[in-house]
Design an enzyme around this catalytic site. Structure first.
Site, PDB file in Angstrom:
ATOM      1  N   GLU A  86       0.855  -1.201   0.000  1.00  0.00           N
ATOM      2  CA  GLU A  86       0.000   0.000   0.000  1.00  0.00           C
ATOM      3  C   GLU A  86       0.886   1.244   0.000  1.00  0.00           C
ATOM      4  OE1 GLU A  86      -3.337  -0.190   2.708  1.00  0.00           O
ATOM      5  OE2 GLU A  86      -3.475   1.988   2.734  1.00  0.00           O
ATOM      6  N   LYS A 283      -7.446  -1.432  11.323  1.00  0.00           N
ATOM      7  CA  LYS A 283      -6.829  -1.868  10.056  1.00  0.00           C
ATOM      8  C   LYS A 283      -5.630  -0.978   9.756  1.00  0.00           C
ATOM      9  CE  LYS A 283      -6.217  -1.937   5.409  1.00  0.00           C
ATOM     10  NZ  LYS A 283      -5.369  -1.032   4.625  1.00  0.00           N
ATOM     11  N   ASP A 299       4.634 -14.141  11.506  1.00  0.00           N
ATOM     12  CA  ASP A 299       3.364 -14.630  10.959  1.00  0.00           C
ATOM     13  C   ASP A 299       2.297 -13.544  11.116  1.00  0.00           C
ATOM     14  OD1 ASP A 299       0.903 -15.852  10.638  1.00  0.00           O
ATOM     15  OD2 ASP A 299       1.427 -17.665  11.738  1.00  0.00           O
ATOM     16  N   HIS A 396      -2.770  11.163  -0.090  1.00  0.00           N
ATOM     17  CA  HIS A 396      -2.532  10.203  -1.174  1.00  0.00           C
ATOM     18  C   HIS A 396      -2.248  10.963  -2.470  1.00  0.00           C
ATOM     19  CE1 HIS A 396      -3.529   6.193   0.475  1.00  0.00           C
ATOM     20  NE2 HIS A 396      -4.171   6.917   1.361  1.00  0.00           N
TER      21      HIS A 396
END
Ligand code: MEV
Length: 442
Positions: A86, A283, A299, A396
């Site tokens: 990302e 998130k 992991d 962004h």
């Protein structure tokens, strides 16, 4: 297409696997083979190493491996390795690191490091009787029977910390657990824990069969359902935090320090009380955590599962980070449950993982926990900072657009023109160059 099931796929050579896929699924188009081959490593030994990490490997899947510098963590200045696709994650981390570097940086505390696992079993025995058997016979035997397995771990300072019998019969008829806690020192410890638990299952079976206090019916009723570690580690927690006086909390968006602090805290409160927002908020935290987890060969499915289970531990899904403004001081922190290792697994095998760990100064597992919590906190700080000031898209846009324009040598006037032009359009490299060229041609 009319595909048939395949027998013995794993036994085919890599080339035969690819041939089969191209024939069965890709209309015999050999150009697909080139795509796979483009990602093979020219170094045959390295390629083989990657192929042996997992079954049925036919190529490698690259991820950008980036660096977020300037992280001042517990007085040490670190550059964090981040494997993430990302585009804004590394930039956001770097920005947050820079913001906090002159405000004392990030401080961390290891709260505890216990890991858990269970032998889940069924037995039709009165709970008190079973508890008596556990206290006076079984528990000691479980420690003795795992002595060989735990020897090396004990030498390294870890091992089995405790074993308890848990009565779960109120939830499921005749259901009990042997619940064990472990210290796995610098390893994540999944194999160690599962080996101990499988031995518990065997020892439990043997000891029940031998014990004269159980009736033949009670003995026959024993069924070991499964022996497995828990990826929920609420007793393996690290806290990372930042704090500063409100007067030092200067954001460059033009709002006052007080307004920024208030808006920031309110955004965290919304994530604390609203699960829809908490999910996106967390998130974003995991954007930072997982990128370093992957770069250090750990992991990320385990860290994800654990973080979200912890966020829901009180019966309602909530934020992993918290914020207070008290006596003119802004404080922002995360309590992150996370089980990771710096030995075992991929850590000694994957060359880039070795690089990451060397870059981080060969941290202990506890130091890595701290770094991961900081990475998550920094990412969350950067996201909320944007959300409550300029909005996330502007960042962004800036990342995608201004970098390209700077490469093209655009003037300030041209940059302003394109920032306005692309406000409601998708930025692509090609489109920016083409618009830039046509503006210059005019
Ligand atoms: C995007 O990957 C993550 C964010 O949505 C996180 C957030 O909203 O806090 C920006």
């Amino acid at each position: 297409m009319n595909q048939q099931p395949v027998e013995g796929f794993s036994k085919l050579s890599k080339q035969r696997k690819i041939d089969w896929l191209i024939k069965e699924y890709l209309s015999d188009d050999r150009s697909y083979e080139q795509i796979l081959q483009q990602y093979w490593n020219g170094d045959a030994i390295l390629q083989k190493l990657h192929e042996e990490f997992s079954e049925n490997t036919i190529s490698n899947f690259y991820m950008p491996y980036g660096i977020a510098p300037n992280f001042l963590i517990d007085g040490k200045l670190l550059a964090l390795p981040m494997a993430v696709e990302e585009s804004s994650v590394v930039a956001a981390a770097s920005k947050a690191a820079k913001f906090w570097i002159d405000k004392g940086g990030f401080k961390t505390t290891i709260i505890n490091t216990k890991k858990l696992g269970h032998t889940h079993f069924i037995i039709n025995v009165e709970p008190h009787k079973l508890q008596h058997f556990f206290n006076f016979k079984l528990k000691k035997r479980l420690f003795e029977a795992t002595e060989e397995i735990t020897k090396n771990m004990r030498n390294r300072g870890g091992g089995i910390l405790n074993i308890r019998l848990i009565d779960k019969t109120a939830d499921l008829e005749n259901y009990f657990q042997l619940k064990a806690s472990f210290d796995t020192v610098d390893s994540m410890g999944a194999n160690f824990i599962n080996s101990c638990l499988e031995q518990f299952g065997k020892t439990l079976t043997e000891e029940v069969a031998k014990d004269e206090t159980f009736t033949p019916e009670e003995k026959d009723s024993l069924q070991i359902v499964m022996n497995i570690l828990s990826n929920f580690t609420p007793d393996c927690i690290v806290r990372a935090e930042v704090s500063c006086k409100i007067e030092d909390l200067k954001d460059d968006s033009g709002i006052s320090n007080e307004e920024f602090a208030t808006k920031f805290k309110r955004a965290v409160t919304i994530a604390e009380i609203e699960p829809f927002r908490a999910t996106t908020h967390n998130k974003g935290i995991m954007n930072g955590v997982d990128a370093v987890v992957i770069a250090t060969g750990n992991d990320f499915r385990a860290t994800e599962a654990c973080a979200h289970a912890y966020a829901a531990k009180d019966g309602k899904y909530t934020s992993l980070t918290h914020c207070t403004i008290d006596g003119g001081v802004f404080r922002f922190w995360i309590d992150l449950p996370i089980s990771v290792g710096v030995v075992g697994g991929l850590t000694n095998l994957h060359p880039l993982v070795k690089f990451s760990l060397a870059l981080l100064g060969k941290p202990s597992a506890q130091e890595l926990m701290s770094i991961l919590a900081v990475s998550g906190l920094a990412q969350n700080f950067a996201a909320i900072r944007s959300l409550v000031t300029t909005g996330i898209q502007k960042g962004h846009m800036k990342m995608h657009l201004l970098n390209i324009l700077n490469q093209l040598g655009a003037t300030e006037e041209e940059k302003n023109h394109f920032v306005t032009y692309f406000k409601d359009k998708t930025v692509t490299h090609h489109e920016v160059i083409s618009q830039f060229n046509s503006l210059r041609a005019q």
